[in-house]
Scaffold this motif. Sequence first.
Motif, short mmCIF file in Angstrom:
data_model
loop_
_atom_site.label_atom_id
_atom_site.label_comp_id
_atom_site.label_asym_id
_atom_site.label_seq_id
_atom_site.Cartn_x
_atom_site.Cartn_y
_atom_site.Cartn_z
N ARG A 271 72.23 110.20 90.93
CA ARG A 271 70.89 111.04 90.80
C ARG A 271 69.92 110.57 89.93
NH1 ARG A 271 70.64 117.79 89.06
NH2 ARG A 271 67.94 117.71 89.66
N ASN A 272 68.94 109.86 91.44
CA ASN A 272 67.74 110.26 90.34
C ASN A 272 67.56 108.06 89.60
OD1 ASN A 272 65.95 111.92 91.59
ND2 ASN A 272 66.58 112.83 89.86
N THR B 97 73.72 114.11 93.42
CA THR B 97 73.56 115.34 93.47
C THR B 97 72.22 115.55 93.24
OG1 THR B 97 73.56 114.31 90.49
CG2 THR B 97 76.11 114.76 91.90
N GLY B 98 71.46 114.88 93.76
CA GLY B 98 70.17 116.20 94.21
C GLY B 98 68.92 115.24 93.52
N SER B 99 69.06 113.85 94.07
CA SER B 99 67.99 112.41 93.69
C SER B 99 66.36 112.77 94.48
CB SER B 99 68.52 111.67 94.40
OG SER B 99 69.92 111.04 93.08
N THR B 100 65.59 113.42 93.47
CA THR B 100 64.13 113.95 94.14
C THR B 100 63.30 112.54 94.29
OG1 THR B 100 63.33 114.78 91.37
CG2 THR B 100 64.78 115.55 93.00
N ASP B 101 64.02 110.75 93.88
CA ASP B 101 62.94 109.74 93.62
C ASP B 101 63.48 109.04 94.98
OD1 ASP B 101 65.68 108.54 93.11
OD2 ASP B 101 65.10 107.67 91.13
N GLU C 275 77.18 118.92 95.41
CA GLU C 275 75.93 119.88 94.67
C GLU C 275 76.71 120.36 92.97
OE1 GLU C 275 75.92 124.75 93.50
OE2 GLU C 275 74.86 123.82 95.69
N LEU C 276 76.25 119.35 92.18
CA LEU C 276 77.07 119.12 90.98
C LEU C 276 78.01 120.16 90.52
CD1 LEU C 276 78.29 116.79 89.13
CD2 LEU C 276 76.18 117.43 88.28
N ARG D 21 84.78 113.76 90.59
CA ARG D 21 85.24 113.04 90.22
C ARG D 21 86.62 112.64 91.21
NH1 ARG D 21 85.90 108.88 85.60
NH2 ARG D 21 87.95 108.12 85.90
N GLN D 22 87.00 114.42 90.99
CA GLN D 22 87.91 114.47 92.04
C GLN D 22 87.57 113.91 93.11
OE1 GLN D 22 91.56 114.58 91.18
NE2 GLN D 22 90.76 114.53 89.10
#
Length: 108
Positions: free
Chosen positions: A11-12, A36-40, A61-62, A69-70
């Motif tokens: 993420r980012n 899990t939702g990067s905005t960069d 979606e974390l 991990r699973q």
Amino acid sequence: MAKLTAILLVRNEELQLSSCLSSISGICDSVIVLDTGSTDGTISILNSETRFNNFHWESYELDGFGSARQKLLSLVETEWTLWIDADETVSPELQEWLANIPNSNNGY
């Protein structure tokens, strides 16, 4: 040489991701990344990755580190797995060791 998959949860990670991927290029047969939702610029890096024959990434979606991990481990199809964070790089010594890990039929 045994088959090896690198798995990353990101993420980012725009500033670190390229160095991490460069350090595993040539030693991993496949790479699996959950974002899990990067905005960069992380997604742009993932979309343009061409160093690996088998490179897969998807948005996730974390809802907890354990479930992420699973999910990553469920996508692995090789005998060996390298969990690596995007802000880590594999040292030359570890690259050499990973390049020579034995197949399971060699008794390891």
